[in-house]
Design an enzyme around this catalytic site. Structure first.
Site, PDB file in Angstrom:
ATOM      1  N   GLY A 218       0.774  -1.234   0.000  1.00 49.18           N
ATOM      2  CA  GLY A 218       0.000   0.000   0.000  1.00 49.18           C
ATOM      3  C   GLY A 218       0.800   1.274   0.000  1.00 49.18           C
ATOM      4  N   GLY A 220       2.621   2.497  -2.560  1.00 45.73           N
ATOM      5  CA  GLY A 220       2.681   3.161  -3.858  1.00 45.73           C
ATOM      6  C   GLY A 220       3.738   2.638  -4.800  1.00 45.73           C
ATOM      7  N   THR A 222       3.439   0.264  -7.163  1.00 41.60           N
ATOM      8  CA  THR A 222       2.854   0.163  -8.501  1.00 41.60           C
ATOM      9  C   THR A 222       2.614   1.545  -9.096  1.00 41.60           C
ATOM     10  OG1 THR A 222       1.768  -1.910  -7.883  1.00 41.60           O
ATOM     11  CG2 THR A 222       0.926  -0.766  -9.817  1.00 41.60           C
ATOM     12  N   GLU A 438      -9.937   1.765  31.102  1.00 42.59           N
ATOM     13  CA  GLU A 438      -9.399   2.773  30.186  1.00 42.59           C
ATOM     14  C   GLU A 438      -8.822   3.965  30.946  1.00 42.59           C
ATOM     15  OE1 GLU A 438      -8.987   2.012  27.203  1.00 42.59           O
ATOM     16  OE2 GLU A 438     -10.234   0.208  27.224  1.00 42.59           O
ATOM     17  N   ASP A 513      -3.941  -6.431  26.070  1.00 44.36           N
ATOM     18  CA  ASP A 513      -2.864  -5.604  26.624  1.00 44.36           C
ATOM     19  C   ASP A 513      -1.701  -6.467  27.077  1.00 44.36           C
ATOM     20  OD1 ASP A 513      -4.525  -3.410  26.255  1.00 44.36           O
ATOM     21  OD2 ASP A 513      -5.391  -3.584  28.257  1.00 44.36           O
TER      22      ASP A 513
END
Length: 622
Positions: A218, A220, A222, A438, A513
């Site tokens: 992904g 670039g 090509t 969290e 985690d």
């Protein structure tokens, strides 16, 4: 940064249908049936003796006579149509038969002589030729099928490379490639050589035969290859490495020969082989022996690249994200002379990529592409394109006309963690545990040295997680220190420690985690030398393992060293756990406040989180 290749506009030869003989046979039978249907009598004619015909004439019952050779068709006053016939002698005429009939009656009869000699001749000829015509059509069909089979056998070894259309209005150039500055500078020399080969040949410079683009998916690769062809304005042959190999031995090598033959006819040109690791892996891996089709294909590629004539302006560009498995003979100078690394885009490159993919999208004034680039470290060009597309889809779903900053941030969470799980209903107790979990991550990360700043805290379920704490790095980092890893480990332990501190027991919510923390700690010991075992790498990189290698080579240390590695990993994780425990015990009141706030709002931004610490600036605890 990835684009689809345009379909080549090559004129195609229409193919005959395989069932053409069946269609011809059906048409012939239909024509023959129609002919006999329309040529046959429409009604049944009754045959009567000749004397009966003469008696009817003498009695004045006959109204019409039709003489057709030796056959006499006639109609009577009763029916008015020709429904009787009789047969006369060949030597007898109609006058001879009716010589005794009254002249007045004979003159009143409508008489017609039909000449059917020509009609019957063509009819008989047609009927006799139909079988011969069908036989000829059958043999022509069989010969055509045999010829098509031969053509298919010959074309089976032809190259499947697609030639891009040079006359396309939209040509890909370096202007369409955002970021990758160093890669574009390296490839600019290739473009200049294709445009002005004499400038380099006059001073003895050799043609670079091959360029290999190395980088994660992904990024670039090509698109860069297409941009080189667009800048140089030369033909561009595109093929994937997997398209060479077939189940039949020798087909791959034949296609390689045909590809390079076509390229030499269209020189100067570019051959782009995507995913070359499909055929370029190490030879002699013990798969298939010397007749392995993949190895024969690779051998032919090596031969063709090494056998280029001097002055042939054909450059091979290959792309792969697995350079470690490629055969060394493929990477030596003289074959792939240039190795260009196309890495993940940095923050400036990500901003440029976002600008490219937002050109045709209406953005709200509040959208800050630089801030989005800061929130997307590790995203490739394809990821950023997908991000902007998800934001556009979300905006259209909400019936809005402009893409807002909130829509893009929600799309980031969707791309990374998955869509929001609105159908997942958590109980009050589970929601409370998630809020403290969290909040524990956030507080430990806030007080840990060298930990990235908190960007967002959420207890909204997405994907497989019940909540998330986002740490946003201030800048892209390429080197990580031991203290940086220890801060991250402490932040990862924050949720586990918070559950233990508040509820007296742990839940399964901390499993991911702990998995991430264990992986970081083990890499610190085995790969980075960040332990008492010293600057030694234990074990080989997992990226070098592929089918055909000996898996036992993964472990190059003894059982004694393995036990010491486990001890060091345990010490690192225990240190991070104790650090998180010390922070949360000291700041337990803030933990309660943030958790209660999360239960009310479900999401806290960076500003809302920092408001809890305005009166007490952070004191980093090592």
């Amino acid at each position: 940064m990835s684009e689809d290749f345009p379909k080549p506009q090559i004129p195609k030869i229409p193919q005959k249908h395989q069932n053409s003989f069946l269609y011809v046979l059906i048409v012939a039978l239909v024509i023959t049936s129609l002919y006999f249907f329309f040529s046959s009598p429409k009604s049944v004619i009754e045959k009567v003796p000749l004397n009966t015909f003469i008696e009817n004439v003498n009695q004045g019952q006959v109204t019409k006579i039709e003489v057709n050779g030796n056959r006499i068709n006639f109609s009577t006053k009763k029916d008015g149509v020709i429904d009787y016939y009789t047969v006369k002698e060949p030597s007898a005429t109609l006058n001879d038969l009716l010589k005794d009939a009254p002249l007045q009656i004979v003159s009143s009869i409508d008489t017609e002589i039909v000449d059917t000699q020509a009609t019957s001749f063509w009819r008989d000829l047609l009927i006799s030729l139909i079988p011969f015509a069908l036989i000829i059509v059958f043999f022509m069909f069989m010969m055509r099928q045999a010829q098509n089979s031969n053509n298919q056998a010959i074309s089976f070894g032809k190259s499947r490379a697609r030639l891009s259309d040079d006359s396309a209005n939209k040509r890909t150039t370096f202007a369409n490639v955002a970021g990758a500055k160093e890669a574009k500078e390296e490839l600019a020399e290739i473009v200049d050589f294709l445009k002005h080969p004499k400038k380099y040949l006059s001073i003895g410079a050799k043609i670079p035969k091959g360029v290999i683009l190395i980088g994660p998916p992904g990024c670039g690769k090509t698109l860069l290859a297409r941009a080189v062809a667009g800048e140089a304005d030369v033909p561009f042959f595109n093929i994937s490495g997997s398209e060479f190999v077939e189940m039949f031995v020798g087909v791959g090598a034949s296609r390689v020969r045909d590809l390079f033959k076509r390229a030499k006819r269209n020189a100067p040109c570019i051959i782009f082989i995507d995913e070359i690791d499909a055929v370029g892996r190490h030879r002699g891996a013990g798969l298939g022996g010397g007749h392995d089709e993949r190895e024969q294909t690779l051998n032919q590629i090596l031969t063709e690249m090494d056998g280029f004539e001097q002055g042939t302006n054909v450059i091979v560009i290959a792309a792969t994200n697995r350079p470690d498995v490629l055969d060394p003979a493929l990477l030596r100078p003289g074959r792939f002379d240039r190795r260009i690394v196309v890495d993940q885009p940095d923050i400036k490159d990500r901003e440029e990529i976002l600008k490219v993919h937002s050109r045709n999208k209406p953005l709200d004034k509040t959208v800050d592409l630089l801030k989005i680039a800061q929130q997307t470290p590790g995203f490739s060009g394809a990821d950023l394109e997908n991000l902007m597309n998800e934001a556009a889809i979300l905006t259209a779903r909400q019936n809005k006309r402009k893409i807002s900053m909130q829509a893009i941030e929600n799309s980031i969470e969707k791309v990374v963690m998955g869509p929001e799980r609105k159908s997942r209903v958590m109980s009050k107790e589970e929601k409370r545990i998630t809020a403290y979990h969290e909040a524990g991550h956030a507080i430990v990360g806030y007080y840990s040295p060298k930990c990235d700043p908190i960007h967002k805290i959420s207890i909204i379920s997405r994907g497989m997680s019940l909540g998330a704490t986002w740490f946003l790095p201030e800048e892209d980092k390429h080197l990580n220190s031991r203290s940086k890893y220890m801060s991250e480990l402490s932040a990862l332990m924050g949720g586990y420690t918070s559950e233990e501190l508040i509820f007296g027991e742990m839940t399964t919510g901390a499993s991911n985690d702990l998995e991430r923390a264990s992986l970081i700690a083990r890499r610190m010991v085995k790969e980075f030398g960040m332990s008492k075992l010293g600057p030694i790498i234990y074990g080989e990189s997992e990226q070098e393992v592929f089918l055909g290698k000996d898996f036992n080579r993964m472990r190059n240390y003894s059982e004694k060293i393995a036990a010491q590695i486990d001890d060091e990993v345990e010490k690192i994780l225990k240190t991070a756990y104790e650090s998180a425990q010390l922070i949360l015990k000291k700041h337990q009141p803030v933990l309660h406040k943030i958790a209660e706030n999360l239960l009310q709002k479900e999401t806290l931004t960076h500003e809302e989180f920092m408001a809890f610490f305005e009166k007490s600036p952070p004191k980093k605890i090592a």
